[in-house]
Design a protein around this motif. Sequence first.
Motif, mmCIF file in Angstrom:
data_model
loop_
_atom_site.group_PDB
_atom_site.id
_atom_site.type_symbol
_atom_site.label_atom_id
_atom_site.label_comp_id
_atom_site.label_asym_id
_atom_site.label_seq_id
_atom_site.Cartn_x
_atom_site.Cartn_y
_atom_site.Cartn_z
ATOM 1 N N GLU A 115 -14.979 8.914 -11.556
ATOM 2 C CA GLU A 115 -14.079 8.582 -10.451
ATOM 3 C C GLU A 115 -12.711 8.112 -10.958
ATOM 4 O O GLU A 115 -11.680 8.407 -10.347
ATOM 5 C CB GLU A 115 -14.710 7.574 -9.493
ATOM 6 C CG GLU A 115 -15.046 6.235 -10.099
ATOM 7 C CD GLU A 115 -15.751 5.290 -9.127
ATOM 8 O OE1 GLU A 115 -15.494 5.327 -7.907
ATOM 9 O OE2 GLU A 115 -16.562 4.492 -9.608
ATOM 10 N N HIS A 165 -16.436 0.620 -11.655
ATOM 11 C CA HIS A 165 -16.080 2.016 -11.403
ATOM 12 C C HIS A 165 -16.585 2.885 -12.543
ATOM 13 O O HIS A 165 -16.587 2.470 -13.701
ATOM 14 C CB HIS A 165 -14.566 2.181 -11.263
ATOM 15 C CG HIS A 165 -14.008 1.425 -10.109
ATOM 16 N ND1 HIS A 165 -14.287 1.751 -8.794
ATOM 17 C CD2 HIS A 165 -13.211 0.340 -10.058
ATOM 18 C CE1 HIS A 165 -13.668 0.902 -7.996
ATOM 19 N NE2 HIS A 165 -13.013 0.026 -8.733
ATOM 20 N N LYS A 174 1.050 5.662 0.289
ATOM 21 C CA LYS A 174 0.360 6.863 0.763
ATOM 22 C C LYS A 174 0.047 7.783 -0.411
ATOM 23 O O LYS A 174 0.844 7.919 -1.331
ATOM 24 C CB LYS A 174 1.258 7.628 1.744
ATOM 25 C CG LYS A 174 1.393 6.968 3.089
ATOM 26 C CD LYS A 174 2.402 7.665 3.973
ATOM 27 C CE LYS A 174 1.945 9.054 4.321
ATOM 28 N NZ LYS A 174 2.830 9.732 5.272
ATOM 29 N N MET A 225 0.846 -1.179 0.000
ATOM 30 C CA MET A 225 0.000 0.000 0.000
ATOM 31 C C MET A 225 0.892 1.244 0.000
ATOM 32 O O MET A 225 1.957 1.242 0.593
ATOM 33 C CB MET A 225 -0.916 -0.021 1.223
ATOM 34 C CG MET A 225 -1.898 1.118 1.244
ATOM 35 S SD MET A 225 -3.157 0.907 2.486
ATOM 36 C CE MET A 225 -4.416 0.193 1.485
ATOM 37 N N ALA A 266 -9.084 10.084 -10.297
ATOM 38 C CA ALA A 266 -7.904 9.379 -9.781
ATOM 39 C C ALA A 266 -6.716 9.481 -10.735
ATOM 40 O O ALA A 266 -5.583 9.737 -10.311
ATOM 41 C CB ALA A 266 -8.254 7.913 -9.525
ATOM 42 N N VAL A 282 -2.041 7.598 -2.838
ATOM 43 C CA VAL A 282 -2.489 7.015 -4.102
ATOM 44 C C VAL A 282 -3.965 6.647 -3.950
ATOM 45 O O VAL A 282 -4.323 5.921 -3.025
ATOM 46 C CB VAL A 282 -1.668 5.763 -4.476
ATOM 47 C CG1 VAL A 282 -2.213 5.111 -5.732
ATOM 48 C CG2 VAL A 282 -0.202 6.113 -4.640
ATOM 49 N N PRO A 283 -4.819 7.125 -4.844
ATOM 50 C CA PRO A 283 -6.231 6.750 -4.759
ATOM 51 C C PRO A 283 -6.387 5.230 -4.809
ATOM 52 O O PRO A 283 -5.817 4.562 -5.664
ATOM 53 C CB PRO A 283 -6.855 7.401 -6.002
ATOM 54 C CG PRO A 283 -5.923 8.519 -6.354
ATOM 55 C CD PRO A 283 -4.555 8.036 -5.967
ATOM 56 N N LYS A 284 -7.156 4.686 -3.890
ATOM 57 C CA LYS A 284 -7.328 3.234 -3.793
ATOM 58 C C LYS A 284 -7.985 2.630 -5.033
ATOM 59 O O LYS A 284 -7.862 1.442 -5.280
ATOM 60 C CB LYS A 284 -8.144 2.896 -2.554
ATOM 61 C CG LYS A 284 -7.404 3.199 -1.264
ATOM 62 C CD LYS A 284 -8.242 2.847 -0.066
ATOM 63 C CE LYS A 284 -7.630 3.119 1.275
ATOM 64 N NZ LYS A 284 -6.411 3.779 1.408
ATOM 65 N N ILE A 285 -8.655 3.445 -5.811
ATOM 66 C CA ILE A 285 -9.327 2.970 -7.028
ATOM 67 C C ILE A 285 -8.321 2.564 -8.118
ATOM 68 O O ILE A 285 -8.650 1.814 -9.018
ATOM 69 C CB ILE A 285 -10.286 4.057 -7.561
ATOM 70 C CG1 ILE A 285 -11.236 3.486 -8.596
ATOM 71 C CG2 ILE A 285 -9.542 5.244 -8.091
ATOM 72 C CD1 ILE A 285 -12.323 4.446 -9.015
ATOM 73 N N SER A 304 -5.582 0.467 -9.560
ATOM 74 C CA SER A 304 -4.993 -0.857 -9.354
ATOM 75 C C SER A 304 -3.479 -0.796 -9.571
ATOM 76 O O SER A 304 -2.970 0.122 -10.226
ATOM 77 C CB SER A 304 -5.612 -1.856 -10.337
ATOM 78 O OG SER A 304 -5.208 -1.532 -11.667
ATOM 79 N N PRO A 305 -2.758 -1.786 -9.055
ATOM 80 C CA PRO A 305 -1.317 -1.830 -9.324
ATOM 81 C C PRO A 305 -1.002 -1.823 -10.819
ATOM 82 O O PRO A 305 -0.063 -1.173 -11.270
ATOM 83 C CB PRO A 305 -0.869 -3.134 -8.656
ATOM 84 C CG PRO A 305 -1.852 -3.321 -7.546
ATOM 85 C CD PRO A 305 -3.161 -2.815 -8.104
#
Length: 141
Positions: A52, A48, A3, A1, A56, A5-8, A10-11
């Motif tokens: 949104e 999504h 800091k 994880m 992001a 970075v929008p959680k939406i 993906s890697p």
Amino acid sequence: MLKGVPKILSPELLKILSEMGHGDEIVIADGNFPSENYGNRVVRADGHGGAEILDAVLSMIPLDTYADCNFMLMQVVPGDRVKPTIWEDYKKIANEKDGHVKLGSLERFAFYERAKQAYAVIATGESAIYANIILKKGVIQ
């Protein structure tokens, strides 16, 4: 994880945004867009919405200030009696996140051809019609 970075995101999408260079383009596609047919790299973001995802993505990359057009919408097909209300949401987000929006639009099939050249396509679950956009990445300063 990480800091900030929008959680939406993906890697896989973070990797793609990192790989993109100045002038590369990315498509944010609605649920009706034929992403797998036109995308060299397709990142799934099912569930999504376009707004949104746009929010992001623009928190991670700037738009290209040197381009004549850095934010392209798909034009409504002549004869369709719709006014894509999502466009206003997109414009608002883009102007809030990046003060260098240069809006343009492309006819449907020209948009598809441009999408073929894009670095990647983000396939969202957006249900609004004509909710497809192409962003041109700028210089990170």
